[in-house]
Every structure is written in structure tokens, then in C-alpha cells.
Write an enzyme that holds these catalytic residues in place. Structure first.
Site, PDB file in Angstrom:
ATOM      1  N   GLY A 173       5.789 -10.028   7.052  1.00 54.35           N
ATOM      2  CA  GLY A 173       6.646  -8.842   7.084  1.00 54.35           C
ATOM      3  C   GLY A 173       5.938  -7.647   6.486  1.00 54.35           C
TER       4      GLY A 173
ATOM      5  CB  THR B  92      11.005 -11.882  -3.811  1.00 56.06           C
ATOM      6  OG1 THR B  92      10.502 -10.668  -4.330  1.00 56.06           O
ATOM      7  CG2 THR B  92      12.170 -12.366  -4.631  1.00 56.06           C
TER       8      THR B  92
ATOM      9  CE1 TYR C  55      -8.268   3.951  -0.530  1.00 52.05           C
ATOM     10  CE2 TYR C  55      -9.221   2.474  -2.127  1.00 52.05           C
ATOM     11  CZ  TYR C  55      -8.165   2.853  -1.339  1.00 52.05           C
ATOM     12  OH  TYR C  55      -7.024   2.125  -1.347  1.00 52.05           O
TER      13      TYR C  55
ATOM     14  CG  ASP D 117       2.809 -12.916   0.029  1.00 49.13           C
ATOM     15  OD1 ASP D 117       2.972 -12.221   1.045  1.00 49.13           O
ATOM     16  OD2 ASP D 117       3.050 -12.506  -1.119  1.00 49.13           O
TER      17      ASP D 117
END
Lengths: 207, 88
Positions: A7, A15, A43, A78
Site C-alpha cells: 500500500g 502497523t 539527492y 512490509d
């Protein structure tokens, strides 16, 4: 075997991974990269370093994927290698930071690697509209208060929205394993009833 | 290693960061960030240390590289702004 939780930023993946791992008695597996040596160069000059940066993220994800493949332990993961390629690398390409040939080269490598990595037995996709995700990111920062201006509260709506479009497209075409889509706007997984309903669904699909 | 400059903007807030490597870090903070924020017509600036994890979050949040000139221009604008409310 492993379950993947996918997601956008702010969807609540970490969580949920933690809660599911506790509930199922599985191991929670988080981000694969401790140090990406290209990040600082990236960067300084994004177009110059976007490709090696993404290759480095991909190789760490691949290594993590291989260890999942060979592990006898059950895990809740995750994010996935798929999102690295289909969301973040693609976004860099669409934003003009990755050249076409580099992106194609990356995709070729990715498609080869992904064949070797164990597929999840189940993917849980936390789907949210961009406004909800924005709200959540802001709430999260309010709670963290690590410093006055945390980087995530600055995520532009358009940027988050672009990622969301890529996520929706990716999940529509994802066929590697069953997918449970949780609409985070309608279903609050902090609510125990909703959470245990999800656990029931998971058990039905993996057993 | 040289300083570098990034920004991230949305409808309400514009954030510019100068990142200066800390040559001999004695903890997890490896950069000193000088931040300039323009929000609802007001300016703010502050300095704070950043870690590698902060840089990773910035990557995910869509920060992008700018030239030093752009940062310098913004810094000059902030200093010239008579309405500027500086936080130091």
C-alpha cells in the site's frame, strides 16, 4: 511462506504487519535496505543516480526475497519487490529521472529476479484515496514530533496521488497470488472486529 | 562531499533544504539540514541534524534536487521579506 502487506505511504502497512505477525505468531519482516550508498549522490543529481539507486534497492529486495524463499519460517512482509519496481522506479521514470533505456534495463533485470523469488501466499492491499492517505501521514507526523517539520508532512498531494494511481494499476494486474483488498477509508483495522475479520479471511485463504 | 539542495512543495507549504555532510559524525546524524519554509506568506528557517533514515523518508516523500542558485534565491528572498517571521 509469507504474506505481503502492500500500500501507499500512510496506508498503515507497518502497523498491520506488526499486528498480524503477533496474531499469527509469524515473523514481521521490514525494509530491506539499511544503507543505500547512492542515496546521497541521488539527492545531488537525481537523473545521474536514479538508476544505480534503484538497482541497489532492487538488489537488497532480491536478497531479502531469496532469504524468504529459503526460509522455513512464516513471515509477514512490509512492502514487496514488486512495489519497488512497479511503483517507485516507475514513478521516477514517469517523472523524467530515469531514462527510457535505463528503465527498460531495470525492468529486464527485475523480471529475471522476480522469477527466482518466492511469491507471497497472499497479498493484502491497503487501498486508500489520496485525501485519506494525506490525513494519515499528517496525523502520523503529529504523533511523532521527532522534529518540528517532519519530511512526510510535506508530501505533495499530486505526488501521493501519482503513486496511488500506480498502485491501483499494479494491483488490478497483479495475478501472482490471491489478494485481499482492504479499503482503509471504510474499514478501520484498529477496530478489533475488523481486524479479526481480516484474520479470519487470511486463515481461510492460506489454510 | 559537497553540500546539496532539495525541495518539496505542495499547495500550502514550500520547503527548501540545504544538506551539509557532518564530516565526523559521533552518532546517527550524518547531515546538518538548513531548512527554509514558506507557508501562508510567512517564512521560517531552522537547522537540525538528519539521519540516513530521514533521507530515505525524503526519497519516499518525493523531495527532489535543486541547484544551489535556487536555494540561494529563496534564502535571499526570505532575508529581504519585510513580513518575514524568522524562527531561529
Amino acid at each position: 511462506m509469507y504474506i505481503a502487506v502492500s500500500g501507499n505511504i500512510g496506508a498503515g502497512k507497518t502497523t498491520l504487519v506488526e499486528k498480524l505477525a503477533n496474531q499469527l505468531g509469524w515473523i514481521a519482516e521490514y525494509e530491506a535496505v539499511d544503507q543505500n550508498p547512492y542515496l546521497i549522490d541521488f539527492y545531488q543529481d537525481m537523473r545521474r543516480w536514479a538508476f544505480p539507486l534503484q538497482i541497489c534497492f532492487l538488489s537488497h529486495r532480491f536478497r531479502q526475497g531469496l532469504s524468504l524463499t529459503s526460509s522455513a519460517q512464516k513471515m509477514v512482509m512490509d512492502r514487496t519487490i514488486y512495489e519497488d519496481a512497479e511503483i517507485f522506479a516507475r514513478n521516477l521514470f514517469q517523472s523524467g529521472y530515469l531514462e527510457e533505456r535505463d528503465y527498460q534495463n531495470y525492468l529486464f533485470l527485475y523480471s529475471t529476479m522476480v522469477e527466482l523469488v518466492a511469491k507471497p501466499v497472499l497479498l493484502i492491499y491497503l487501498k486508500g484515496n489520496t485525501s485519506t492517505l494525506m490525513q494519515r501521514v499528517q496525523q502520523r507526523n503529529f504523533k511523532k514530533k521527532i522534529k518540528k517539520k517532519n519530511n512526510e508532512e510535506l508530501i505533495p498531494f499530486d505526488y501521493l496521488n501519482n503513486l496511488n494511481i500506480l498502485y491501483d494499476e499494479w494491483i488490478r494486474n497483479f495475478k501472482l497470488c490471491p489478494v485481499i483488498t482492504v479499503d482503509i477509508v471504510r474499514t478501520d483495522l484498529k477496530d478489533e472486529e475488523n481486524f479479526y475479520e481480516l484474520v479470519e479471511q487470511i486463515n481461510l485463504l492460506i489454510n | 562531499m559537497e553540500d546539496f539542495y532539495v525541495k518539496n512543495t505542495n499547495e500550502k507549504i514550500k520547503v527548501y533544504l540545504k544538506l551539509k555532510p557532518i564530516l565526523f559524525p559521533d552518532n546517527e546524524f550524518t547531515f546538518e539540514g538548513t531548512e527554509i519554509v514558506a507557508e501562508e506568506g510567512k517564512w521560517g528557517t531552522e537547522t537540525y541534524p538528519l539521519t540516513y533514515q530521514d533521507l530515505l523518508k525524503m526519497y519516499e516523500a518525493g523531495f527532489h534536487t535543486i541547484e544551489k542558485d535556487e536555494f540561494d534565491r529563496v534564502e535571499a528572498m526570505m532575508k529581504l521579506s519585510s513580513d518575514g517571521e524568522l524562527e531561529t
